[in-house]
Design a protein around this motif. Structure first.
Motif, short mmCIF file in Angstrom:
data_model
loop_
_atom_site.label_atom_id
_atom_site.label_comp_id
_atom_site.label_asym_id
_atom_site.label_seq_id
_atom_site.Cartn_x
_atom_site.Cartn_y
_atom_site.Cartn_z
N GLU A 58 43.43 39.58 46.84
CA GLU A 58 44.87 39.80 47.05
C GLU A 58 45.69 39.30 45.86
O GLU A 58 46.63 39.95 45.43
CB GLU A 58 45.33 39.10 48.33
N GLN A 59 45.27 38.13 45.33
CA GLN A 59 45.99 37.55 44.20
C GLN A 59 45.88 38.47 42.98
O GLN A 59 46.87 38.68 42.26
CB GLN A 59 45.35 36.19 43.87
N ALA A 60 44.70 39.01 42.78
CA ALA A 60 44.50 39.92 41.63
C ALA A 60 45.37 41.16 41.80
O ALA A 60 46.01 41.63 40.85
CB ALA A 60 43.03 40.30 41.52
N GLU A 61 45.41 41.67 43.01
CA GLU A 61 46.21 42.87 43.27
C GLU A 61 47.68 42.58 43.00
O GLU A 61 48.37 43.37 42.34
CB GLU A 61 46.00 43.31 44.73
N ALA A 62 48.14 41.41 43.47
CA ALA A 62 49.55 41.05 43.28
C ALA A 62 49.86 40.87 41.80
O ALA A 62 50.92 41.30 41.31
CB ALA A 62 49.87 39.77 44.06
N ALA A 63 48.93 40.24 41.06
CA ALA A 63 49.16 39.99 39.63
C ALA A 63 49.29 41.31 38.87
O ALA A 63 50.13 41.45 37.98
CB ALA A 63 48.01 39.16 39.06
N ILE A 64 48.48 42.28 39.24
CA ILE A 64 48.55 43.57 38.55
C ILE A 64 49.83 44.30 38.92
O ILE A 64 50.53 44.85 38.07
CB ILE A 64 47.31 44.45 38.89
N LYS A 65 50.15 44.26 40.20
CA LYS A 65 51.35 44.97 40.66
C LYS A 65 52.62 44.40 40.02
O LYS A 65 53.62 45.12 39.89
CB LYS A 65 51.46 44.90 42.18
N ALA A 66 52.58 43.10 39.66
CA ALA A 66 53.77 42.46 39.08
C ALA A 66 54.03 42.93 37.66
O ALA A 66 55.10 42.70 37.11
CB ALA A 66 53.60 40.95 39.12
N LEU A 67 53.05 43.60 37.06
CA LEU A 67 53.24 44.08 35.68
C LEU A 67 54.28 45.19 35.65
O LEU A 67 54.32 46.03 36.55
CB LEU A 67 51.93 44.63 35.13
N PRO A 68 55.09 45.21 34.58
CA PRO A 68 56.05 46.30 34.49
C PRO A 68 55.32 47.63 34.27
O PRO A 68 54.27 47.66 33.61
CB PRO A 68 56.91 45.94 33.28
N GLY A 69 55.83 48.68 34.82
CA GLY A 69 55.27 50.01 34.59
C GLY A 69 54.02 50.31 35.40
O GLY A 69 53.34 51.31 35.15
N ILE A 70 53.72 49.46 36.37
CA ILE A 70 52.53 49.70 37.20
C ILE A 70 52.94 50.46 38.46
O ILE A 70 53.84 50.04 39.18
CB ILE A 70 51.88 48.36 37.59
N ALA A 71 52.31 51.56 38.68
CA ALA A 71 52.64 52.36 39.87
C ALA A 71 51.93 51.81 41.09
O ALA A 71 52.31 52.07 42.22
CB ALA A 71 52.28 53.82 39.64
N GLY A 72 50.86 51.06 40.88
CA GLY A 72 50.14 50.50 42.02
C GLY A 72 48.80 49.95 41.60
O GLY A 72 48.35 50.17 40.47
N ALA A 73 48.18 49.20 42.50
CA ALA A 73 46.89 48.60 42.18
C ALA A 73 45.99 48.59 43.41
O ALA A 73 46.44 48.34 44.51
CB ALA A 73 47.09 47.17 41.69
N VAL A 74 44.73 48.91 43.18
CA VAL A 74 43.74 48.81 44.26
C VAL A 74 42.60 47.94 43.74
O VAL A 74 41.94 48.29 42.77
CB VAL A 74 43.19 50.19 44.67
N VAL A 75 42.42 46.79 44.36
CA VAL A 75 41.35 45.89 43.93
C VAL A 75 40.30 45.84 45.04
O VAL A 75 40.64 45.64 46.21
CB VAL A 75 41.91 44.48 43.65
N THR A 76 39.05 46.07 44.66
CA THR A 76 37.99 46.01 45.67
C THR A 76 36.94 44.98 45.28
O THR A 76 36.74 44.69 44.10
CB THR A 76 37.27 47.36 45.82
N LEU A 77 36.29 44.41 46.29
CA LEU A 77 35.20 43.47 46.06
C LEU A 77 33.90 44.25 46.13
O LEU A 77 33.70 45.04 47.04
CB LEU A 77 35.21 42.39 47.14
N THR A 78 33.03 44.03 45.17
CA THR A 78 31.75 44.74 45.21
C THR A 78 30.63 43.73 45.01
O THR A 78 30.85 42.63 44.53
CB THR A 78 31.64 45.81 44.11
N ALA A 79 29.44 44.11 45.39
CA ALA A 79 28.29 43.24 45.21
C ALA A 79 27.22 43.97 44.46
O ALA A 79 27.02 45.16 44.67
CB ALA A 79 27.75 42.79 46.54
N GLU A 80 26.56 43.27 43.61
CA GLU A 80 25.45 43.86 42.89
C GLU A 80 24.22 43.21 43.46
O GLU A 80 24.05 42.02 43.35
CB GLU A 80 25.57 43.52 41.42
N SER A 81 23.42 43.99 44.11
CA SER A 81 22.28 43.39 44.76
C SER A 81 21.28 44.49 44.96
O SER A 81 21.63 45.63 45.14
CB SER A 81 22.72 42.81 46.10
N ALA A 82 20.04 44.12 44.91
CA ALA A 82 19.02 45.13 45.19
C ALA A 82 19.23 45.56 46.63
O ALA A 82 20.12 45.09 47.28
CB ALA A 82 17.64 44.56 44.98
#
Ligand code: ADP
Length: 373
Positions: A58-82
């Motif tokens: 959520e913090q990452a999403e908010a930080a990106i959205k706070a940038l000027p000229g950003i239309a939106g942000a989608v941040v997802t959590l992913t896992a790298e695992s066999a």
């Protein structure tokens, strides 16, 4: 418009998965795409910590959205695992249901949500989901498809869609892509093909919920959900987390597939999702040369199985080269070969599904429906 550097700079203020190292230096950023001012960011985490990592997301999403000229942000959590999805997932098993009933909240504007499932992979579940959706759209219904097969999303290919979804003006939700009159959302639109993303436990549900709820579906008569194949914990958890009004089980006629199909039926019954019916795919072989029909397997196995289990039989789809070829080209036969036996098969199945939409699937509240003809 924001550049990568600006996004990375903004993320310096967000501690990474270890709680200290800023995200850009944490090595956890596994994907960053910027398109038309919209930012898609994937953060690699330990799946066991998915819940703990949600504030970081959520913090990452908010930080990106706070940038000027950003239309939106989608941040997802992913896992790298066999491997590990489906089997052995007890550490992240399905949450116990409170009170035994289905608890998932409805999606506003979406009248019915229908799972298309199979006891195992490779039986043509996605092909059926795609073509039944297209056939329902041809019958005049407003239809969406949610590709919940997070491990092997096939809707982008089946619908011939490759674009990235746009963010809605609210900057929060994604606008589904549209093909053959069907609104489609898939994780495949958001991550690059071949990216090793393996989701488990709570992350699966977090991703599923985003694809289901952070999407502008608009008014839909039916949202078809292409489930991951199988009947493991993951599938069960998904079935519990989506407000399903019914499930369609796809099987091939062989005995082994039918045993798996039976498990699929049992899984939905366990979570009180009514079975709309069973589809027999690759039911008989249509010769591409002479058009003749051959029953390779003991044809009608699924029909008999459905009868034995007391669930409706929705129809049979031939094993036909055209289905495979057209699917590979993103040209679903239900729309592109409307005069074919294949298309008629899918139309017939869609009509039976439509009957349950109009009548109200068993166990689901019937939605009022006004048809203007
Ligand atoms: P699943 O979703 O069950 O894993 P898919 O829908 O991806 O299965 O189908 C597996 C493969 O079989 C694909 O290559 C698809 O084009 C092919 N296929 C599915 N149904 C048919 C059919 N009725 N006739 C010919 N090929 C089919």
């Amino acid at each position: 418009m924001a550049a990568r550097d600006e996004v990375m700079a903004a993320l310096k203020g967000v501690p990474g998965p270890d709680g200290r190292t800023p995200l850009p230096e944490s090595g956890a950023i596994s994907g960053l795409t910027i398109r038309d001012g919209k930012v898609f960011l994937a953060i690699l985490i330990d799946p066991a910590e998915a819940r703990k990592m949600e504030p970081m997301r959520e913090q990452a999403e908010a930080a990106i959205k706070a940038l000027p000229g950003i239309a939106g942000a989608v941040v997802t959590l992913t896992a790298e695992s066999a491997r590990a999805v489906g089997g052995g997932g007890h550490a992240h098993g399905p949450p116990q249901r409170q009170g035994g009933g289905r608890s998932a909240a409805p999606i506003s504007g979406v009248k019915r949500i229908i799972a298309v499932a199979s006891g195992k992979g490779g039986v043509g579940k996605s092909t059926v989901a795609c073509n039944v959706a297209v056939a329902l759209a041809r019958l005049g219904f407003k239809v969406g498809v949610l590709d919940a097969d997070l491990y092997g999303p096939s809707m982008p290919k089946l619908f011939g869609l490759a674009a990235r979804p746009q963010l809605a003006p609210d900057g929060q939700r994604l606008i589904p892509l549209e093909s053959f009159g069907v609104r489609v959302m898939s994780i495949g639109f958001l991550i690059d093909e071949g990216a090793p993303v393996i989701w488990r436990g709570p992350m699966v549900i977090s991703a599923l919920n985003q694809l289901l709820r952070e999407v502008v579906w608009g008014d839909l008569d039916a949202l078809i959900v292409d489930m991951p194949p199988g009947t493991g914990d993951t599938q069960l958890t998904m079935a519990q987390n989506v407000p399903l009004s019914g499930a369609i089980i796809v099987s091939t006629p062989q005995d082994l597939a039918l045993i798996d199909a039976r498990r699929g039926i049992a899984m939905f019954q366990k979570v009180q999702v009514p079975i709309i019916g069973v589809v027999e795919n690759m039911s008989y072989f249509l010769c591409p040369h002479c058009g003749g029909r051959t029953d390779i397997f003991s044809h009608a196995g699924a029909r008999k199985e459905a009868e034995a289990l007391g669930v409706p039989f929705l129809g049979e789809v031939p094993l036909d080269l055209a289905i495979r070829q057209n699917s590979d080209e993103g040209l679903p036969v239900a729309a592109t070969l409307p005069e074919s036996a294949d298309a008629s098969a899918f139309m017939e199945i869609a009509r039976r599904v439509a009957d349950t939409l109009e009548a109200g699937a068993p166990g689901a509240k019937p939605a009022p429906r006004i048809r203007i003809v």
